[in-house]
Structures are given as C-alpha cells and as structure tokens.
Design an enzyme around this catalytic site. Structure first.
Site, PDB file in Angstrom:
ATOM      1  N   GLN A 160       0.829  -1.201   0.000  1.00 29.17           N
ATOM      2  CA  GLN A 160       0.000   0.000   0.000  1.00 29.17           C
ATOM      3  C   GLN A 160       0.866   1.255   0.000  1.00 29.17           C
ATOM      4  O   GLN A 160       1.658   1.444   0.931  1.00 29.17           O
ATOM      5  CB  GLN A 160      -0.886  -0.022   1.250  1.00 29.17           C
ATOM      6  N   GLY A 161       0.742   2.084  -1.010  1.00 31.62           N
ATOM      7  CA  GLY A 161       1.529   3.320  -1.074  1.00 31.62           C
ATOM      8  C   GLY A 161       0.702   4.516  -0.662  1.00 31.62           C
ATOM      9  O   GLY A 161       0.020   5.124  -1.487  1.00 31.62           O
ATOM     10  N   TYR A 162       0.725   4.840   0.612  1.00 36.35           N
ATOM     11  CA  TYR A 162      -0.081   5.957   1.129  1.00 36.35           C
ATOM     12  C   TYR A 162       0.815   7.081   1.658  1.00 36.35           C
ATOM     13  O   TYR A 162       0.934   8.131   1.061  1.00 36.35           O
ATOM     14  CB  TYR A 162      -0.995   5.455   2.262  1.00 36.35           C
ATOM     15  N   SER A 163       1.442   6.849   2.828  1.00 36.15           N
ATOM     16  CA  SER A 163       2.182   7.926   3.497  1.00 36.15           C
ATOM     17  C   SER A 163       3.362   8.401   2.663  1.00 36.15           C
ATOM     18  O   SER A 163       3.940   7.653   1.880  1.00 36.15           O
ATOM     19  CB  SER A 163       2.721   7.439   4.843  1.00 36.15           C
ATOM     20  N   SER A 187       4.406  -0.902   3.909  1.00 34.67           N
ATOM     21  CA  SER A 187       4.605  -2.195   4.581  1.00 34.67           C
ATOM     22  C   SER A 187       5.014  -3.259   3.575  1.00 34.67           C
ATOM     23  O   SER A 187       4.336  -3.446   2.564  1.00 34.67           O
ATOM     24  CB  SER A 187       3.315  -2.645   5.265  1.00 34.67           C
ATOM     25  N   GLU A 217      -8.087  -0.830   7.404  1.00 34.09           N
ATOM     26  CA  GLU A 217      -6.779  -0.941   8.046  1.00 34.09           C
ATOM     27  C   GLU A 217      -6.899  -0.712   9.547  1.00 34.09           C
ATOM     28  O   GLU A 217      -6.295  -1.416  10.351  1.00 34.09           O
ATOM     29  CB  GLU A 217      -5.817   0.081   7.429  1.00 34.09           C
ATOM     30  N   GLU A 221      -4.152  10.494  17.949  1.00 33.24           N
ATOM     31  CA  GLU A 221      -4.615  11.889  17.951  1.00 33.24           C
ATOM     32  C   GLU A 221      -5.505  12.170  16.743  1.00 33.24           C
ATOM     33  O   GLU A 221      -6.498  12.889  16.849  1.00 33.24           O
ATOM     34  CB  GLU A 221      -3.407  12.836  17.983  1.00 33.24           C
TER      35      GLU A 221
END
Lengths: 380, 393
Positions: free
Chosen positions: B131-134, B166, B249, B377
C-alpha cells in the site's frame, strides 16, 4: 448467545420510556421534589402510570403477573431513568427486592408478593448494608429462632426507599460469625411490625434512603426466604443483577451528562470562538466518547448474561459495575469542569448528575470493590 | 441432513485429506504466516502446497464471489469452514494485504476488467500487494501527498516518494495514492492507481525499526510509467477509496487489542506468586493488571456489539476510529505490563533464554500501533468532528 443488538420490541420500549420520563420525571421534577422537601420522595401518581405501563413487572415472570421481558427490558428503562434522574421505587422494589424474592422465595411467598409488586401495589426494599461500605459477609445483625418465630436485632443503613417501603427483605445472621458467607438468612418483614424503626436520611442525591433499626422484631418462620443460613447464593446473584441494573442507570447518567456537556462546548464562546473548537477539550471529549461506547457494550453484555443464565455473570457483573463507576465518575467530573463556573451552581442541572452518580456508584459496591472482585474472579 | 451439515462433513473430509501435517502445527511467529507472491518468503515448503490446495477451491478467501476465484460461500458456510479448520488446527492458508485491503476496495470500486485481472491472483497467492499511502511530508496529514502522476495520454508518469510502505520489499504490485491535479483542495486531485513494482523506476529501501525488524520501506518512483487502465475509480476521486481502505486498516490494527493467549493476571501469578488469599503478591501491579484486563473485557464486548450491529444492518460509521484508538492503546498497555510481569526476562534482546527477545521486540513494535494507520490523535480528531460534531473554529 443472543446477538448484542436491541430487537424491535426493545427499541420501542426504550423510546417510549425516554419520552415518558423526559415528560414526567425529568431533572426538573427531581429538583421540585427536593425543594418541596417531599416526604414521599417520588410522585405516587407517576409511579402508578409506570406500573400501568408494566414497568414494575417488567422482569417478573408472567406466571407471577409480570411481563416476563427479562432484565434487558428492565435495564433499558433504568438507563432512561439515569438519563432523566427519575425518582421512583423501580430500583429498590423491582430491580433488587423482587429479584431476591424470585431467587430465594418459595411458591407461596412468590405468589403473595410478586404479583403485588408487578401491579405497583407494594413497595419492598432490601435491608442489607450495616457499615459505610458494601460487605455482605460482614453482616452482624442477628436472627435467633424462638419456637416458630425468629427474633431480629440489628441496624441497617442505605436502605433504598426505607421511608415508603411496605416490606423489608432483611439479611441477618442465623449462624456463623462476621466474615462468614454461610449462616446468612433472608426474612420478609412488614414495615409496620413492632420494633422496626425507620429514619429517613438526607443524601446528596435527594433520593429516598433510610436507616432501619430492628429491636426484638418477631417474625414467623414462614417469613424466612429460602433455607436458614443459606441466603448467600441467592443474595450474591441478586447483587450481581442489581449491580448490572445500576450499571445501566449509570450508563444513562453518564451519557446524558456527556451529551449535555458536548452541547455546551458548541455554545459557549471564549477568546472569540466556541470552546468546542479547542483541541484540548475535543480530545478529552472524544476519549470520553470512546469510553462511553465501551460502557454501553459491557452493560448490554451483562444484561444478556442475566437473561441467558451465563455462568460468567459474577465476573461480567463486576466488570460492568467497575467500568461504569469509572466512566460515570469521569463523565460527571468532566461535565462540571467543562461547564466551568456555571457547572458549580445549583441553578444548573449538571450538578444533579454528579450527585446521583456517586450514590449509584457506591450502592452495592463501588469501583474499588468490584475491580478487586473482578481480579479475584479472574484468578489473581 | 441439512445442506450445512453435509457441507461440514465434506469439508471435514477434504481438510483431513488435504491439509499437510506441518500446516496443523500452531504458528509460532509472524514468519509462519504465508503471504504468497512471485517470490514468496517460505518457512516450510508445505506452506505453498497448502495455499495452492485451498486456493483450488477458492477457500483462501472463502467469502469472495466464485467468479473472481473466491469460494463463493455465504457467512454460514464460511463459519463452518473456519470451525472445521480450527477443529483440525489448520493454519490459515494465506494472508495478505490483497485479501484484507485491496480486495474489498476492488470489489467496491474496481472495473470489471480490474476485478477479473487481480482478484483471482490474490486468491491464489500469486501476487503480493503493498500500500503506497504515506509520504515523508504527508503522515497524519495524508491528503497533502505530493507524489505526482502526469497525464501522458494513455498513461501517467509517476514521480515521488512513499514511506512506511509495509513489506514493499516483498511486494509484486502496489496500490498507490498519487496526485493527478493540484488545482483544487488537497482532497481533490488524488487518484488511486495500481502498478507493478517491477516497472522501471521503482526502488525500495527497508527501514529498520527500534524493535530491530524492518516491516516498512521507503519507496521511490522515478519516471514510472503507469497505464491508465490501472486507474481505479475516477481520476481525482481516489480520496474516497483511500478513506474506505483506511477504515479496513484501522479495524485490522485495532484487532491487536483483542485477547492474547493466557490472561495476563494468571500469567503474573504463575510468574511472581500470590499471597494466601490468591492475590498477586504486588498489589500495585495487581491493580494495574486488573484495570487492563477489565478494559480488554469491555473492548471484546464492544467488538461483539459492533459486529452484531453491522450484521443487523446498522452502519459501522466512524466506529473504526474508536476501535483503532482504544485497541492500540490497550495493546501498548499490555506490552508495558508484560515488562512489569517478566522483569529482566522481558528486557533480553537475543538468545534462547529470552526467546529471541520476543517480549522486548513486541513491546517496542507496539509503540507504532498508535501511529500507523492514523495516529491516536488523528482518531480523536475524527471522533470530535464526525461523531460529536465539534467545530474547527
């Protein structure tokens, strides 16, 4: 196990209870009872209406004149009573006394009392606690047999609705000594029996509680509920059920206090903004919301455990009471703090919630009592 | 005999005949989970055989439609299959981000062609996804991502960098958030694309964590060509898919907060001893453990309640944020209490006497639970705004 969701019938019950109580037995009604120094402590007329709706017999089996809805139904009503701080004998008579009579009584005793309770005609209260803390095994009140009567001597406190009860179910020792679980017996005592002295006590929540002294009170052996000296198991299960019911009330108190507080956060302006826009308050409110969701789940789980005769009930009941004590304490404390100065005034209603919460928390064992018991039952 | 009973009997026979003995051993660690892929990480040769056999019936993902290679089973049949697998002690044959994350999104947002192309390969464990998110500059503020996909007619050219990807070093394909438009608000102009990690211009560098393991990578894209047929959903509407997947997730990570083997209180008594009344010798620790264990009970009841409500058709809503927040904080508490219970025994880093440092490494790894998939948060922000309706200004 039944699914942890409310069925249609239960949702209807919950909604009709919410509407009725908000209309007739709200916080304003409690304030009026308090300010008028009501001797009765609740409205007989509204109690009559509750009984007509079947609430007094909600958990009583149909064979004894009740609705047979089970404790989930009763829990839903208690939650709504928590939201509205409704004063009524539902806790003393229906949640606690009727349960204990069902647990310990013989057929004749049940037939004599449960239908009268279900109809709202008789008020019955448990006389159990003797010292400042809940500890049934520490009971010292005695009942000694004298022919076909028992003679009761001792002092009880925190007797719910003591001043209006028609009967007391009295826990006294027929054998053993302070600290023993065995040797405890339960007696049905009419409130006007000679030697029974009731003193109404004024408590922080303005609800009905009293002290009852028993001086050479004679009752027939027929008034013994269950076997002599064998009350522990039935009493213990009754306390589990009662604590789950109180947890349901605490859920209502906490949820209402929280929702009122969140509304206030959206209205109150300081520094040119509504204070609900401040992240310091937002996160505290969100954490509390998460805790309230947990609280709702464990209450529902525990109510199911009663109706399903789950053998884990003691553990689940203590878990529910401990968790709800924790959450109610936090919700009511934050309620005052987030309301600021206005929350400290008697004029504002938020203060009524913290007062009622602490009394319910304490009744039949507080957070410390139940967390300790939870650990013990978990094997450590 | 009912259809379900018959299915149970057939399943039982089939599992007994087909599950290799080694796959009936309990899993000892993370490596025992088979994730598939072109070059699968294999701890035991039977992992691959077991996966192939289960996949032949679609049972690696039994609830997916049969037309896409899944088992096509309804929830009652899935339950029977799981029960029969448990009965035999059979391990799950395959677990992957393809199954838990991309698959549900493909089923909901993918084109028919994309479903036909990718779902069967996920079921068979042929392709492993990441998964390419951040991005380095887009963590909690994910929507500010800058990886750029430039329109070149029938394809995009992708440039940029992802982080915390990941298992990118093991993955064959990536599902990736890229920016196709910079003109609108930050949530607009994000697109969801799929591409092969073997495409020229993709490079990967694992990141070593405080726990010593490297489950995450930095992933670099340098003029990577991505055909437009690999765009999932509409161009510029990728944020909707991203949010949907984040929900999945969060639930997955929140699951760490569930029960773990022997209850901690019992383990503490076994390790440290009890007084004559059966109470743990240290009363302060006893209280801490009791509070933790109480919260695991209420969390378990909440998982059950939300699950039952979802089955009854009541929406999950932002409940995943509550799960994520509560479950991960709970898991961190458990790991801290492990240290308290095991003392020196939980501080070892290596060696058989410390079980390879399992307790200390798990403890350190757990610190990431309340960061990955949206920090605690951020979850509290979501609850504040979307549930409680508290304003920004």
């Amino acid at each position: 196990m039944m699914a942890l969701v409310l069925n249609e019938e239960q949702v209807m019950l919950k909604e009709s209870a919410a509407g009725f109580l908000a209309d007739k037995a709200s916080v304003a009604a409690l304030r009026e009872l308090r300010d008028s120094s009501s001797e009765q402590g609740f409205s007989t007329e509204i109690w009559r209406e509750m009984a007509e709706m079947g609430w007094a017999g909600i958990a009583i089996p149909e064979a004894f004149g009740g609705l047979g809805y089970g404790y989930i139904g009763l829990g839903l009503v208690l939650e709504q009573m928590g939201r509205n701080l409704s004063a009524s004998p539902l806790q003393s008579t229906v949640l606690v006394a009727a349960t204990l009579i069902s647990e310990l009584g013989n057929q004749a005793q049940k037939e004599a009392l449960l239908p009268a309770i279900a109809a709202g005609d008789k008020l019955v209260s448990l006389a159990l606690q003797e010292t400042a803390h809940h500890a049934p095994e520490q009971t010292t009140m005695t009942a000694s047999q004298d022919g076909d009567t028992f003679v009761l001597n001792g002092d009880k406190i925190l007797v719910l609705d003591a001043n209006v009860a028609d009967y007391f179910v009295v826990i006294a020792r027929t054998a053993g000594s302070k600290g023993d679980e065995s040797g405890l017996s339960a007696f049905l005592v009419e409130a006007d029996t000679r030697g029974v002295n009731v003193t109404r006590r004024s408590m922080v929540d303005s609800r009905n509680v009293g002290a009852v002294n028993f001086v050479d009170v004679r009752v027939s052996t027929e008034n013994l509920l269950g076997e002599a000296g064998q009350a522990w198991d039935g009493l213990s299960r009754t306390m589990d059920i009662a604590n789950v019911g109180l947890a349901a009330e605490l859920l209502g108190i906490s949820t209402e206090a929280f929702e009122r507080t969140v509304e206030y956060l959206k209205e109150r302006k300081q520094f040119g903004k509504v204070i609900g826009s401040f992240q310091g308050l937002q996160h505290r409110a969100s954490e509390l919301f998460a805790e309230l969701e947990m609280a709702r789940s464990i209450v529902l789980r525990a109510l199911h455990a009663i109706d399903d005769s789950d053998e884990q009930l003691p553990l689940i009941a203590s878990a529910a009471k401990a968790k709800l004590c924790e959450v109610a304490q936090r919700a009511t404390n934050e309620g005052i703090q987030m309301h600021g100065g206005i929350g400290m005034t008697d004029e504002h209603e938020i203060g009524f919630f913290i007062k009622r919460a602490r009394v319910v928390q304490h009744t039949f064992g507080d957070y410390n009592h139940h967390l300790d018991r939870f650990a013990k039952l978990s094997g450590f | 005999m009912s259809d379900l009973d018959q299915f149970r009997q057939q399943t039982r026979t089939w599992l007994e005949e087909n599950c290799p003995p080694a796959m009936r051993e309990p899993m000892k660690n993370f490596e025992d989970i088979y994730n598939g892929g072109r070059n699968p990480v294999i701890d035991h040769p039977d992992q691959k055989i077991w996966c192939e056999r289960m996949a032949s019936r679609g049972w690696t993902v039994p609830h997916w439609p049969a037309e896409y290679g899944g088992g096509g089973l309804d929830k009652d049949h899935v339950k029977v299959l799981r029960e029969e697998m448990r009965r035999l002690g059979a391990r799950p044959a395959l677990d992957s981000f393809g199954i838990s994350m991309l698959g549900p999104a493909l089923l909901k947002f993918g084109s028919e062609k994309q479903k036909q192309e990718h779902l069967p390969k996920i079921v068979r464990g042929e392709i492993r996804w990441c998964q390419g998110y951040s991005e380095p500059g887009a963590g909690s503020d994910l929507a500010s991502l800058q990886t750029k996909a430039e329109d070149h007619g029938d394809h995009y050219i992708v440039n940029g960098q992802k982080i915390w990807t990941s298992y990118a070093n093991y993955a064959d394909w990536i599902f990736c958030l890229v920016r196709t438009d910079n003109s609108g608000t930050k949530h607009e102009g994000i697109s969801f694309v799929l591409f092969d990690m073997a495409t020229p211009g993709v490079s990967v560098r694992p990141i070593k964590l405080i726990s010593g393991s490297s489950p995450f990578c930095e992933t670099f894209f340098d003029d990577v060509k991505v055909l437009k047929e690999n765009l999932m959903g509409e161009e510029g509407k990728g944020w909707t898919i991203a949010k949907y997947l984040l929900t999945h997730e969060r639930e997955m990570i929140a699951g760490f907060g569930g029960a773990h083997g022997q209850p901690l209180g019992e383990r503490a008594v076994a390790t440290m001893g009890a007084d004559t009344s059966g109470r743990l010798v240290n009363s302060v620790l006893r209280q801490n453990i009791a509070q933790y264990q109480l919260d695991t009970v209420v969390f378990g009841a909440t998982m059950a309640r939300i699950g039952d409500e979802a089955k009854a058709g009541q929406g999950l809503g932002p409940a995943s944020s509550i799960f994520k927040y509560y479950g991960t904080e709970l898991n961190k508490r458990r790991n801290e209490l492990n240290l308290a219970v095991d003392g020196e025994g939980a501080l070892g880093w290596d060696g058989e006497e410390y079980d390879g440092g399992k307790l200390s490494r798990d403890w350190l790894r757990s610190k990431g639970n309340s960061i990955e998939g949206g920090t605690s948060e951020v979850q509290l922000n979501i609850i504040s705004k979307r549930v409680l309706g508290l304003p920004d200004e």
